[in-house]
Design an enzyme around this catalytic site. Structure first.
Site, PDB file in Angstrom:
ATOM      1  N   LYS A 199       0.814  -1.218   0.000  1.00  0.00           N
ATOM      2  CA  LYS A 199       0.000   0.000   0.000  1.00  0.00           C
ATOM      3  C   LYS A 199       0.847   1.268   0.000  1.00  0.00           C
ATOM      4  O   LYS A 199       0.596   2.196  -0.773  1.00  0.00           O
ATOM      5  CB  LYS A 199      -0.912   0.036   1.231  1.00  0.00           C
ATOM      6  CG  LYS A 199      -2.022  -0.969   1.270  1.00  0.00           C
ATOM      7  CD  LYS A 199      -2.940  -0.727   2.452  1.00  0.00           C
ATOM      8  CE  LYS A 199      -2.263  -0.876   3.790  1.00  0.00           C
ATOM      9  NZ  LYS A 199      -1.870  -2.273   4.092  1.00  0.00           N
ATOM     10  N   THR A 200       1.830   1.285   0.891  1.00  0.00           N
ATOM     11  CA  THR A 200       2.569   2.533   1.076  1.00  0.00           C
ATOM     12  C   THR A 200       3.404   2.884  -0.154  1.00  0.00           C
ATOM     13  O   THR A 200       3.383   4.024  -0.622  1.00  0.00           O
ATOM     14  CB  THR A 200       3.462   2.431   2.324  1.00  0.00           C
ATOM     15  OG1 THR A 200       2.627   2.231   3.472  1.00  0.00           O
ATOM     16  CG2 THR A 200       4.274   3.700   2.511  1.00  0.00           C
ATOM     17  N   GLU A 246      -3.897   6.194   1.444  1.00  0.00           N
ATOM     18  CA  GLU A 246      -3.739   4.791   1.781  1.00  0.00           C
ATOM     19  C   GLU A 246      -4.919   4.361   2.643  1.00  0.00           C
ATOM     20  O   GLU A 246      -5.202   4.985   3.668  1.00  0.00           O
ATOM     21  CB  GLU A 246      -2.421   4.612   2.536  1.00  0.00           C
ATOM     22  CG  GLU A 246      -2.005   3.188   2.753  1.00  0.00           C
ATOM     23  CD  GLU A 246      -0.588   3.089   3.323  1.00  0.00           C
ATOM     24  OE1 GLU A 246      -0.357   2.178   4.134  1.00  0.00           O
ATOM     25  OE2 GLU A 246       0.255   3.925   2.949  1.00  0.00           O
TER      26      GLU A 246
END
Length: 459
Positions: A113-114, A157
């Site tokens: 995700k990051t 996110e």
């Protein structure tokens, strides 16, 4: 928005991102945390009032008090907010408010995700769209984990770990994968986690701007709308001809008879090729030019704690990565091995949380095999109480039974001293974990500097 916000645990990566956006909107912010950090120092410079430690005395009735899932009910500030009848907002509720009025673009998934949201944010900024964003890591080019732009796009996110991503109804989204992590928040049932992802994906407003990984077996079974991406030939957006040269990756993209040749990303690993493929597809669907995307990919500076280069001494290189789940560790070490095929790779693993360590038992056996040396240190509790008969030794025994890699235990307090005598020129050292193992590189460099001068490594 309310007039004043107070963040309990403001140093957290998700909390600090939202606090920074409020500050940029000229809204007063205060907060507390148990220790100062690089992130908190940045917030202070931007005008936040920060209290060290937690105390109910700093809470006043007019505050909107923001908390995260990590804040326990007995926290004195949380209890004071209840007593004073302050408005209370979970971090996810505040984020849901901040993205209102924007074309919001969410990035969700168990892994990646990051990095994916950071790459998306970099593309949006590079294309001149002046976006806002909030991601789970520090982007070196912005020295921050969030940005308050004047454009209509807000990239963020979306965290599945506590189920709060279901509070969002974004315009578009990227879903990277589903894996069995954080199941304690889903009654330890993987099917409930998968169902949460299905619901989240159904809440995305524009299927034309929903991209999900067609290579992921769990996502593929959901039969949802959107565009698929992956290495599989059946995907809408297909990556092929993947290769890695040092710390850069290259691949081609095929889409409806068109081929984009030699996409270059300043990153490593097939997993980051997938992340970049998703961003390329979503950015293209937003009308961003191929040239702008390519330029942002080539100049991407990554995210702090994601295979971050920490420095070097006499030919010994230090890397640091947030990976703490077995899947993340395995692919990260494979990518680093591909970048440095001939050098001795020393992996230092700090298990994260007792609950996660316990749930991952049985998955550690061969995940470190790309390294030449494995050093396991103490479990980083992250506020959890120990679990009976669960220690670092459980991991070591599992690895030794399944793998021939040289493995040893070193206490966290002794790591830098041990490494200063153990390492030799040409070694590549990677620290793995979500806890304070990130400090080991600088601690070891300081120990080595006592006999010489360290220098910053440049690829």
């Amino acid at each position: 928005m309310d007039k004043r916000y107070h963040f309990i645990g403001i140093g957290g990566i998700g909390m600090s991102a939202l606090a920074r956006i409020l500050l940029h909107r000229k809204i007063p912010v205060s907060g507390s945390d148990i220790a100062l950090s690089y992130t908190i120092e940045g917030l202070i410079k931007e005008g936040a009032i920060i209290h060290r430690g937690h105390s109910g005395e700093i809470i006043t009735p007019e505050m909107t008090v923001v908390y995260s899932s990590d804040i326990k009910n007995d926290n004195p500030e949380y209890q004071a907010a209840l007593k004073l009848k302050c408005k209370l907002l979970h971090r996810s509720e505040l984020l849901a408010q901040l993205i209102q009025g924007h074309r919001s673009l969410a990035v969700a998934g168990t892994h990646g995700k990051t990095t994916t949201s950071a790459l998306l944010a970099s593309v949006l900024v590079g294309a001149g769209l002046d976006p806002s964003f909030a991601v789970g890591g520090i982007l070196p080019q912005f020295h921050a984990n969030s940005r308050c732009g004047h454009g209509d796009i807000f990239a963020f996110e979306a965290d599945e770990s506590d189920g709060t991503f279901l509070k969002y109804h974004p315009f578009g989204a990227i879903i990277t994968n589903i894996d069995d992590d954080h199941l304690n928040n889903f009654d330890n049932r993987f099917d409930k986690l998968v169902e949460a992802f299905r619901i989240f994906m159904s809440q995305v407003k524009s299927p034309e701007h929903l991209f999900w990984c067609g290579d992921d077996q769990h996502l593929s079974k959901l039969q949802v709308l959107g565009k698929t991406y992956g290495f599989g030939a059946g995907c809408d957006w297909v990556a092929s001809n993947y290769r890695q040269k040092g710390f850069h990756i290259f691949f081609d993209i095929k889409r409806e008879g068109r081929t984009y040749k030699d996409i270059e990303v300043a990153s490593i690993g097939r997993y980051n090729a997938l992340n970049a493929l998703a961003v390329f597809g979503l950015a293209t669907s937003l009308g961003i030019s191929e040239d702008a995307i390519r330029m942002a990919f080539r100049s991407f500076q990554g995210v702090m704690r994601r295979c971050e280069k920490k420095g070097a001494y006499e030919g010994i290189r230090f890397l640091d990565d947030y990976a703490h789940h077995p899947t993340e560790i395995s692919v990260t070490l494979q990518a680093i091995r591909n970048a440095v095929p001939e050098q001795r790779l020393v992996a230092i693993f700090q298990p994260h949380r007792y609950s996660r360590t316990q749930s991952c038992l049985g998955s550690y056996g061969t995940i470190f095999d790309q390294a030449d040396e494995l050093i396991v240190t103490d479990i980083f509790a992250a506020g959890e109480s120990p679990i009976s008969n669960l220690t670092h030794q459980n991991i070591i025994e599992e690895v030794q039974q399944a793998s021939s890699i040289s493995t040893q235990y070193v206490p966290r307090s002794a790591l830098s001293h041990m490494l200063a005598t153990f390492l030799r020129p040409g070694d590549v050292v990677v620290t793995l974990g979500a806890g304070d193992v990130t400090k080991v590189a600088s601690e070891t460099l300081s120990a080595l500097e006592r006999t010489g001068t360290a220098y910053s490594y440049q690829q």
